[in-house]
Write an enzyme that holds these catalytic residues in place. Structure first.
Site, short mmCIF file in Angstrom:
data_model
loop_
_atom_site.label_atom_id
_atom_site.label_comp_id
_atom_site.label_asym_id
_atom_site.label_seq_id
_atom_site.Cartn_x
_atom_site.Cartn_y
_atom_site.Cartn_z
N LYS A 100 0.59 -8.11 -2.02
CA LYS A 100 -0.78 -7.69 -2.32
C LYS A 100 -0.74 -6.30 -2.96
O LYS A 100 -0.25 -5.35 -2.36
CB LYS A 100 -1.62 -7.66 -1.05
CG LYS A 100 -3.09 -7.40 -1.32
CD LYS A 100 -3.93 -7.58 -0.08
CE LYS A 100 -3.92 -6.38 0.82
NZ LYS A 100 -4.52 -5.17 0.23
N THR B 170 -12.40 -5.70 7.45
CA THR B 170 -11.97 -5.81 8.85
C THR B 170 -12.07 -4.48 9.60
O THR B 170 -11.96 -4.46 10.82
CB THR B 170 -10.52 -6.33 8.94
OG1 THR B 170 -9.74 -5.66 7.97
CG2 THR B 170 -10.46 -7.81 8.71
N PRO C 176 -22.22 -9.26 -13.19
CA PRO C 176 -21.40 -10.45 -13.47
C PRO C 176 -20.54 -10.33 -14.73
O PRO C 176 -19.36 -10.71 -14.73
CB PRO C 176 -22.44 -11.56 -13.61
CG PRO C 176 -23.56 -11.12 -12.72
CD PRO C 176 -23.61 -9.62 -12.87
N THR D 9 -19.23 -7.71 -16.20
CA THR D 9 -18.09 -6.81 -16.00
C THR D 9 -17.04 -7.46 -15.12
O THR D 9 -15.83 -7.37 -15.39
CB THR D 9 -18.59 -5.48 -15.38
OG1 THR D 9 -19.55 -4.91 -16.27
CG2 THR D 9 -17.46 -4.50 -15.14
N ASP E 80 -5.57 -7.20 -5.29
CA ASP E 80 -6.67 -6.94 -4.34
C ASP E 80 -7.47 -5.73 -4.83
O ASP E 80 -7.32 -4.63 -4.32
CB ASP E 80 -6.06 -6.69 -2.95
CG ASP E 80 -7.09 -6.28 -1.91
OD1 ASP E 80 -8.27 -6.66 -2.05
OD2 ASP E 80 -6.71 -5.58 -0.96
N LYS F 265 -10.87 -6.10 -5.24
CA LYS F 265 -12.22 -6.32 -4.69
C LYS F 265 -13.31 -6.04 -5.71
O LYS F 265 -14.16 -5.16 -5.52
CB LYS F 265 -12.42 -5.43 -3.44
CG LYS F 265 -11.40 -5.67 -2.34
CD LYS F 265 -11.73 -4.83 -1.11
CE LYS F 265 -10.80 -5.09 0.05
NZ LYS F 265 -9.41 -4.63 -0.15
N HIS G 43 -16.58 -5.85 -7.70
CA HIS G 43 -17.98 -5.88 -7.28
C HIS G 43 -18.77 -5.10 -8.31
O HIS G 43 -18.79 -3.86 -8.29
CB HIS G 43 -18.12 -5.26 -5.88
CG HIS G 43 -19.48 -5.38 -5.28
ND1 HIS G 43 -19.77 -5.00 -4.00
CD2 HIS G 43 -20.64 -5.86 -5.80
CE1 HIS G 43 -21.05 -5.23 -3.73
NE2 HIS G 43 -21.60 -5.74 -4.81
N ASP G 44 -19.42 -5.82 -9.24
CA ASP G 44 -20.12 -5.15 -10.34
C ASP G 44 -21.09 -6.17 -10.94
O ASP G 44 -21.28 -7.25 -10.36
CB ASP G 44 -19.07 -4.68 -11.38
CG ASP G 44 -19.51 -3.43 -12.14
OD1 ASP G 44 -20.68 -3.39 -12.57
OD2 ASP G 44 -18.70 -2.51 -12.30
N ARG H 32 -1.96 -7.58 13.65
CA ARG H 32 -1.09 -6.69 14.40
C ARG H 32 -0.26 -7.50 15.39
O ARG H 32 -0.79 -8.03 16.36
CB ARG H 32 -1.93 -5.64 15.18
CG ARG H 32 -2.63 -4.62 14.29
CD ARG H 32 -1.63 -3.73 13.56
NE ARG H 32 -2.26 -2.79 12.66
CZ ARG H 32 -2.50 -3.00 11.35
NH1 ARG H 32 -2.18 -4.16 10.80
NH2 ARG H 32 -3.04 -2.07 10.60
N ARG I 120 0.72 -2.02 7.31
CA ARG I 120 1.45 -1.00 8.06
C ARG I 120 2.48 -1.50 9.07
O ARG I 120 3.54 -0.89 9.19
CB ARG I 120 0.44 -0.03 8.72
CG ARG I 120 -0.16 0.92 7.70
CD ARG I 120 -1.43 1.56 8.17
NE ARG I 120 -2.53 0.59 8.20
CZ ARG I 120 -3.78 0.91 8.50
NH1 ARG I 120 -4.08 2.15 8.81
NH2 ARG I 120 -4.71 -0.02 8.48
N ASP J 270 0.85 -1.20 0.00
CA ASP J 270 0.00 0.00 0.00
C ASP J 270 0.88 1.25 0.00
O ASP J 270 0.90 2.02 0.96
CB ASP J 270 -0.93 -0.01 1.22
CG ASP J 270 -1.95 -1.13 1.16
OD1 ASP J 270 -2.29 -1.57 0.05
OD2 ASP J 270 -2.41 -1.57 2.23
O1 C5P Z 1 -1.96 -1.81 7.05
P1 C5P Z 1 -2.82 -3.01 7.33
O2 C5P Z 1 -2.04 -4.19 7.86
O3 C5P Z 1 -4.04 -2.67 8.16
O4 C5P Z 1 -3.33 -3.44 5.87
C1 C5P Z 1 -4.33 -4.40 5.67
C2 C5P Z 1 -4.51 -4.57 4.20
O5 C5P Z 1 -5.54 -5.53 4.00
C3 C5P Z 1 -4.97 -3.30 3.48
O6 C5P Z 1 -4.38 -3.34 2.19
C4 C5P Z 1 -6.46 -3.46 3.37
O7 C5P Z 1 -6.97 -2.86 2.21
C5 C5P Z 1 -6.60 -4.97 3.26
N1 C5P Z 1 -7.87 -5.55 3.66
C6 C5P Z 1 -8.45 -5.37 4.91
N2 C5P Z 1 -9.64 -5.97 5.21
C7 C5P Z 1 -10.24 -6.76 4.31
C8 C5P Z 1 -9.67 -6.96 3.06
C9 C5P Z 1 -8.47 -6.35 2.77
O8 C5P Z 1 -7.88 -4.68 5.74
N3 C5P Z 1 -11.36 -7.40 4.63
#
Ligand code: C5P
Length: 233
Positions: free
Chosen positions: A36, A127, A70, A72, A63, A65, A67-68, A177, A207, A14
């Protein structure tokens, strides 16, 4: 050397630019199963970066995601497959027809190119949002029935999903984390060890690695924490 067969670590690239992505990949690649590439980096740098990561020998989880409607999503899945990514994802909320369209299109394109089709993951609930286990389980079952290879869900639901859906369904958990890292905006966080103990196949970490003073060391520590002692190099 890039990644290992034993690594369960996916690192979220990211970052804003190709240079930052290549730098982070270079620092951490040894411990990483897949990088990713999400909407920020993809919007900035496009498919050529994905091709470059693949050419450099890295695994890639695209990644975006999807969502559109089918049709597309099927077309996007075809392009993702032609890029050679190892994983891409769709929103389970897009429904079974949409998910099946993605799975079928990626199989067809892989057959045409004589390659292995990417694994299709379904996003259950982000999440950063709260949800119930029942909600996530219902979405996971719909995804499995539509032919998805696995789901993205928080480590909090992983155990219930593993129990309900068995061992062949992939579980990828972001919101990770380590004890030494800040929680940021993630709500339902878990340590790498807990995510794996709960049944995750892969964890996604952004992060805690990207913002670490030494990203290579952070990736190494996380990889080590998840890997049985006899497999640690
Ligand atoms: O920085 P961090 O560890 O929070 O990054 C989590 C990564 O996972 C981000 O790229 C976020 O877009 C992705 N993600 C998420 N929850 C989901 C799907 C993907 O946090 N359900």
């Amino acid at each position: 050397m890039h990644g290992t067969d034993t690594s369960r670590l996916m690192v979220a690239l990211d970052v804003p630019t190709r240079e930052d992505a290549i730098e982070l990949a270079g620092k951490t690649g040894e411990y990483v199963a897949h990088f990713k590439v999400g909407s920020r980096l993809f919007t900035a740098e496009g498919p050529s970066l994905v091709r470059d990561l693949k050419t450099a020998g890295y695994g890639v989880f695209l990644d975006l995601k999807f969502h559109d409607i089918p049709n597309t999503v099927a077309e996007a899945a075809t392009v993702a497959t032609s890029l050679g990514v190892d994983f891409f994802d769709v929103h389970a909320a897009g429904g079974p027809v949409m998910m099946k369209a993605a799975v079928d299109a990626s199989r067809e394109e892989a057959a045409r190119l004589n390659t292995t089709p990417p694994k299709v993951l379904a996003i259950t609930v982000l999440t950063s949002m709260s949800s119930t286990v029942e909600e996530v389980l219902a979405l996971a079952e719909r995804a499995r029935d539509a032919g998805a290879h696995g789901i993205v869900s928080s480590a909090w639901e992983a155990r219930a999903i593993r129990k309900a859906l068995g061992d062949d369904f992939l579980i990828v958990t972001p919101g990770i984390r380590p004890a030494w890292a800040a929680k940021n905006d993630q709500e339902r966080v878990a340590t790498p060890e807990v995510a794996i103990a709960n049944g995750a196949d892969y964890i996604v970490v952004g992060r805690p690695i990207r913002n670490a003073e030494d990203p290579g060391q952070a990736a190494r520590l996380i990889h080590q924490a998840m890997t049985p002692a006899e497999l640690v190099r």
